[in-house]
Scaffold this motif. Structure first.
Motif, PDB file in Angstrom:
ATOM      1  N   LYS A  75     -52.029 -93.853   6.230  1.00 26.12           N
ATOM      2  CA  LYS A  75     -52.946 -95.199   6.890  1.00 26.12           C
ATOM      3  C   LYS A  75     -54.296 -95.037   5.847  1.00 26.12           C
ATOM      4  O   LYS A  75     -54.814 -93.993   5.613  1.00 26.12           O
ATOM      5  CB  LYS A  75     -53.389 -94.756   8.021  1.00 26.12           C
ATOM      6  N   ASN A  76     -54.331 -96.380   5.258  1.00 28.44           N
ATOM      7  CA  ASN A  76     -55.659 -96.302   4.357  1.00 28.44           C
ATOM      8  C   ASN A  76     -55.652 -95.493   3.339  1.00 28.44           C
ATOM      9  O   ASN A  76     -56.910 -94.817   2.900  1.00 28.44           O
ATOM     10  CB  ASN A  76     -56.904 -96.387   5.056  1.00 28.44           C
ATOM     11  N   ASN A  77     -54.499 -94.965   2.910  1.00 25.36           N
ATOM     12  CA  ASN A  77     -54.377 -94.203   1.557  1.00 25.36           C
ATOM     13  C   ASN A  77     -54.600 -92.738   2.005  1.00 25.36           C
ATOM     14  O   ASN A  77     -54.852 -91.723   1.080  1.00 25.36           O
ATOM     15  CB  ASN A  77     -55.254 -94.582   0.469  1.00 25.36           C
ATOM     16  N   LYS A  78     -54.591 -92.423   3.259  1.00 20.40           N
ATOM     17  CA  LYS A  78     -55.035 -91.016   3.937  1.00 20.40           C
ATOM     18  C   LYS A  78     -53.486 -90.594   4.727  1.00 20.40           C
ATOM     19  O   LYS A  78     -53.207 -91.309   5.420  1.00 20.40           O
ATOM     20  CB  LYS A  78     -56.304 -90.855   4.715  1.00 20.40           C
ATOM     21  N   ILE A  79     -53.502 -89.161   4.639  1.00 19.94           N
ATOM     22  CA  ILE A  79     -52.328 -88.749   5.585  1.00 19.94           C
ATOM     23  C   ILE A  79     -52.945 -88.659   6.909  1.00 19.94           C
ATOM     24  O   ILE A  79     -54.043 -87.910   6.954  1.00 19.94           O
ATOM     25  CB  ILE A  79     -51.511 -87.455   4.831  1.00 19.94           C
ATOM     26  N   SER A  80     -52.304 -89.071   7.901  1.00 17.81           N
ATOM     27  CA  SER A  80     -52.785 -88.597   9.267  1.00 17.81           C
ATOM     28  C   SER A  80     -52.298 -87.508   9.768  1.00 17.81           C
ATOM     29  O   SER A  80     -50.976 -87.398   9.956  1.00 17.81           O
ATOM     30  CB  SER A  80     -52.454 -89.844  10.373  1.00 17.81           C
ATOM     31  N   LYS A  81     -52.978 -86.388   9.882  1.00 19.94           N
ATOM     32  CA  LYS A  81     -52.414 -85.061  10.141  1.00 19.94           C
ATOM     33  C   LYS A  81     -51.615 -85.141  11.497  1.00 19.94           C
ATOM     34  O   LYS A  81     -50.401 -84.837  11.851  1.00 19.94           O
ATOM     35  CB  LYS A  81     -53.475 -83.799  10.112  1.00 19.94           C
ATOM     36  N   GLU A  82     -52.362 -85.780  12.519  1.00 22.57           N
ATOM     37  CA  GLU A  82     -51.793 -85.998  13.840  1.00 22.57           C
ATOM     38  C   GLU A  82     -50.564 -86.622  13.779  1.00 22.57           C
ATOM     39  O   GLU A  82     -49.329 -85.965  14.593  1.00 22.57           O
ATOM     40  CB  GLU A  82     -52.868 -86.604  14.792  1.00 22.57           C
ATOM     41  N   ASP A  83     -50.465 -87.826  13.264  1.00 23.01           N
ATOM     42  CA  ASP A  83     -49.244 -88.553  13.117  1.00 23.01           C
ATOM     43  C   ASP A  83     -48.232 -87.787  12.413  1.00 23.01           C
ATOM     44  O   ASP A  83     -46.858 -87.894  12.809  1.00 23.01           O
ATOM     45  CB  ASP A  83     -49.496 -90.035  12.586  1.00 23.01           C
ATOM     46  N   LEU A  84     -48.420 -87.163  11.288  1.00 25.06           N
ATOM     47  CA  LEU A  84     -47.311 -86.317  10.439  1.00 25.06           C
ATOM     48  C   LEU A  84     -46.783 -85.296  11.446  1.00 25.06           C
ATOM     49  O   LEU A  84     -45.623 -85.076  11.456  1.00 25.06           O
ATOM     50  CB  LEU A  84     -48.192 -85.614   9.270  1.00 25.06           C
ATOM     51  N   MET A  85     -47.626 -84.609  12.053  1.00 19.52           N
ATOM     52  CA  MET A  85     -47.528 -83.327  13.126  1.00 19.52           C
ATOM     53  C   MET A  85     -46.424 -84.070  14.082  1.00 19.52           C
ATOM     54  O   MET A  85     -45.368 -83.449  14.508  1.00 19.52           O
ATOM     55  CB  MET A  85     -48.502 -82.767  13.861  1.00 19.52           C
ATOM     56  N   ASN A  86     -46.730 -85.040  14.767  1.00 18.87           N
ATOM     57  CA  ASN A  86     -45.894 -85.831  15.756  1.00 18.87           C
ATOM     58  C   ASN A  86     -44.645 -85.977  15.433  1.00 18.87           C
ATOM     59  O   ASN A  86     -43.594 -85.681  15.595  1.00 18.87           O
ATOM     60  CB  ASN A  86     -46.860 -87.042  16.465  1.00 18.87           C
ATOM     61  N   TYR A  87     -44.704 -86.731  14.055  1.00 26.17           N
ATOM     62  CA  TYR A  87     -43.435 -87.081  13.266  1.00 26.17           C
ATOM     63  C   TYR A  87     -42.485 -85.781  13.156  1.00 26.17           C
ATOM     64  O   TYR A  87     -41.274 -85.713  13.415  1.00 26.17           O
ATOM     65  CB  TYR A  87     -43.476 -88.006  12.218  1.00 26.17           C
ATOM     66  N   THR A  88     -43.054 -84.789  12.532  1.00 29.88           N
ATOM     67  CA  THR A  88     -42.008 -83.670  12.274  1.00 29.88           C
ATOM     68  C   THR A  88     -41.748 -82.987  13.302  1.00 29.88           C
ATOM     69  O   THR A  88     -40.723 -82.413  13.497  1.00 29.88           O
ATOM     70  CB  THR A  88     -42.933 -82.684  11.262  1.00 29.88           C
ATOM     71  N   GLN A  89     -42.598 -82.910  14.646  1.00 28.81           N
ATOM     72  CA  GLN A  89     -42.119 -82.305  15.898  1.00 28.81           C
ATOM     73  C   GLN A  89     -40.982 -83.233  16.486  1.00 28.81           C
ATOM     74  O   GLN A  89     -40.098 -82.444  16.940  1.00 28.81           O
ATOM     75  CB  GLN A  89     -43.424 -82.092  16.786  1.00 28.81           C
ATOM     76  N   ASN A  90     -41.046 -84.607  16.196  1.00 28.49           N
ATOM     77  CA  ASN A  90     -39.709 -85.112  16.903  1.00 28.49           C
ATOM     78  C   ASN A  90     -38.733 -84.707  15.799  1.00 28.49           C
ATOM     79  O   ASN A  90     -37.559 -84.869  16.492  1.00 28.49           O
ATOM     80  CB  ASN A  90     -40.289 -86.583  16.922  1.00 28.49           C
ATOM     81  N   LEU A  91     -38.941 -84.820  14.927  1.00 30.57           N
ATOM     82  CA  LEU A  91     -37.893 -84.898  13.805  1.00 30.57           C
ATOM     83  C   LEU A  91     -37.058 -83.613  13.893  1.00 30.57           C
ATOM     84  O   LEU A  91     -35.858 -83.508  13.937  1.00 30.57           O
ATOM     85  CB  LEU A  91     -38.180 -85.074  12.278  1.00 30.57           C
ATOM     86  N   TYR A  92     -37.720 -82.381  14.177  1.00 33.12           N
ATOM     87  CA  TYR A  92     -37.161 -81.096  14.379  1.00 33.12           C
ATOM     88  C   TYR A  92     -37.177 -80.553  15.784  1.00 33.12           C
ATOM     89  O   TYR A  92     -37.161 -79.484  16.014  1.00 33.12           O
ATOM     90  CB  TYR A  92     -37.769 -80.328  13.213  1.00 33.12           C
ATOM     91  N   GLN A  93     -37.199 -81.421  16.688  1.00 28.52           N
ATOM     92  CA  GLN A  93     -37.226 -81.082  18.121  1.00 28.52           C
ATOM     93  C   GLN A  93     -36.242 -80.017  18.608  1.00 28.52           C
ATOM     94  O   GLN A  93     -36.485 -79.267  19.464  1.00 28.52           O
ATOM     95  CB  GLN A  93     -37.276 -82.100  18.841  1.00 28.52           C
ATOM     96  N   ASP A  94     -35.111 -80.149  17.685  1.00 27.22           N
ATOM     97  CA  ASP A  94     -33.850 -79.210  17.997  1.00 27.22           C
ATOM     98  C   ASP A  94     -34.045 -77.852  17.480  1.00 27.22           C
ATOM     99  O   ASP A  94     -33.285 -77.303  17.250  1.00 27.22           O
ATOM    100  CB  ASP A  94     -32.775 -80.009  17.834  1.00 27.22           C
ATOM    101  N   ASP A  95     -34.977 -77.647  16.523  1.00 26.61           N
ATOM    102  CA  ASP A  95     -35.113 -76.899  15.638  1.00 26.61           C
ATOM    103  C   ASP A  95     -36.421 -76.036  15.643  1.00 26.61           C
ATOM    104  O   ASP A  95     -37.382 -76.588  14.754  1.00 26.61           O
ATOM    105  CB  ASP A  95     -34.707 -77.175  14.230  1.00 26.61           C
ATOM    106  N   ASN A  96     -36.799 -75.024  16.521  1.00 26.11           N
ATOM    107  CA  ASN A  96     -38.123 -74.480  16.423  1.00 26.11           C
ATOM    108  C   ASN A  96     -38.428 -73.909  14.958  1.00 26.11           C
ATOM    109  O   ASN A  96     -39.833 -73.842  14.689  1.00 26.11           O
ATOM    110  CB  ASN A  96     -37.952 -73.425  17.686  1.00 26.11           C
ATOM    111  N   GLU A  97     -37.785 -73.210  14.513  1.00 21.21           N
ATOM    112  CA  GLU A  97     -37.973 -72.563  13.349  1.00 21.21           C
ATOM    113  C   GLU A  97     -38.587 -73.671  12.326  1.00 21.21           C
ATOM    114  O   GLU A  97     -39.481 -73.565  11.478  1.00 21.21           O
ATOM    115  CB  GLU A  97     -36.728 -72.077  12.682  1.00 21.21           C
ATOM    116  N   LYS A  98     -37.770 -74.841  12.202  1.00 27.96           N
ATOM    117  CA  LYS A  98     -38.491 -75.998  11.231  1.00 27.96           C
ATOM    118  C   LYS A  98     -39.692 -76.719  11.555  1.00 27.96           C
ATOM    119  O   LYS A  98     -40.729 -76.959  10.866  1.00 27.96           O
ATOM    120  CB  LYS A  98     -37.233 -77.015  10.939  1.00 27.96           C
ATOM    121  N   GLN A  99     -40.073 -76.527  12.970  1.00 28.72           N
ATOM    122  CA  GLN A  99     -41.246 -77.018  13.653  1.00 28.72           C
ATOM    123  C   GLN A  99     -42.043 -76.120  13.275  1.00 28.72           C
ATOM    124  O   GLN A  99     -43.318 -76.771  12.743  1.00 28.72           O
ATOM    125  CB  GLN A  99     -41.022 -77.094  15.137  1.00 28.72           C
ATOM    126  N   GLU A 100     -42.042 -74.898  13.022  1.00 22.60           N
ATOM    127  CA  GLU A 100     -43.131 -73.800  12.807  1.00 22.60           C
ATOM    128  C   GLU A 100     -43.499 -74.063  11.374  1.00 22.60           C
ATOM    129  O   GLU A 100     -44.333 -74.003  10.989  1.00 22.60           O
ATOM    130  CB  GLU A 100     -42.664 -72.541  13.137  1.00 22.60           C
TER     131      GLU A 100
END
Length: 142
Positions: A75-100
């Motif tokens: 957003k506005n040429n900056k990465i939103s850490k919170e949104d990136l973390m939410n996205y990756t946690q949802n993407l890897y919700q079935d894989d704790n190792e990848k979440q970490e």
């Protein structure tokens, strides 16, 4: 008053479902198609993105910026850490190792991305390069 509470509760439930839904490969491919058109890129760039051949993407770096904007992490040429973390946690919700692993590389890779003087394409491309270097298995799933 009860109707306002009901409407608010319904809205909140929809938002929570949206945020916690696991992103699908179909969604990713839809975003990829949209970004190919928006950025006016040829099929070779799209194929390179699908195969994560970053060396073949030099002319199409902006596709990553577009993808990140589409999923709401750039957003506005900056990465939103919170949104990136939410996205990756949802993407890897079935894989704790990848979440970490995603959590571990997020700060480092956001810093590398943001060393790009605010250019949206460079920010996004540098983030992806950093993830590919430090946690390549996070990229191979899509």
């Amino acid at each position: 008053m009860k109707s306002i509470v009901l409407i608010f509760s319904t809205f909140l439930a929809i938002q929570m479902n949206y945020v916690s839904a696991k992103p699908s490969k179909e969604e990713f491919l839809k975003h990829l198609d949209n970004c190919q058109k928006k950025e006016n890129l040829d099929e070779g760039i799209v194929k390179a993105v699908e195969e994560m051949k970053l060396s073949d993407i030099a002319e199409g770096k902006c596709i990553f910026a577009c993808l990140m904007e589409e999923i709401g992490v750039l957003k506005n040429n900056k990465i939103s850490k919170e949104d990136l973390m939410n996205y990756t946690q949802n993407l890897y919700q079935d894989d704790n190792e990848k979440q970490e692993k995603a959590t571990d590389v997020t700060d480092k890779c956001i810093k590398e991305g943001e060393e790009s003087n605010g250019d949206r394409c460079e920010v996004a491309f540098n983030l992806v390069k950093c993830v590919q270097k430090n946690a390549p298995d996070l990229l191979l799933n899509h």
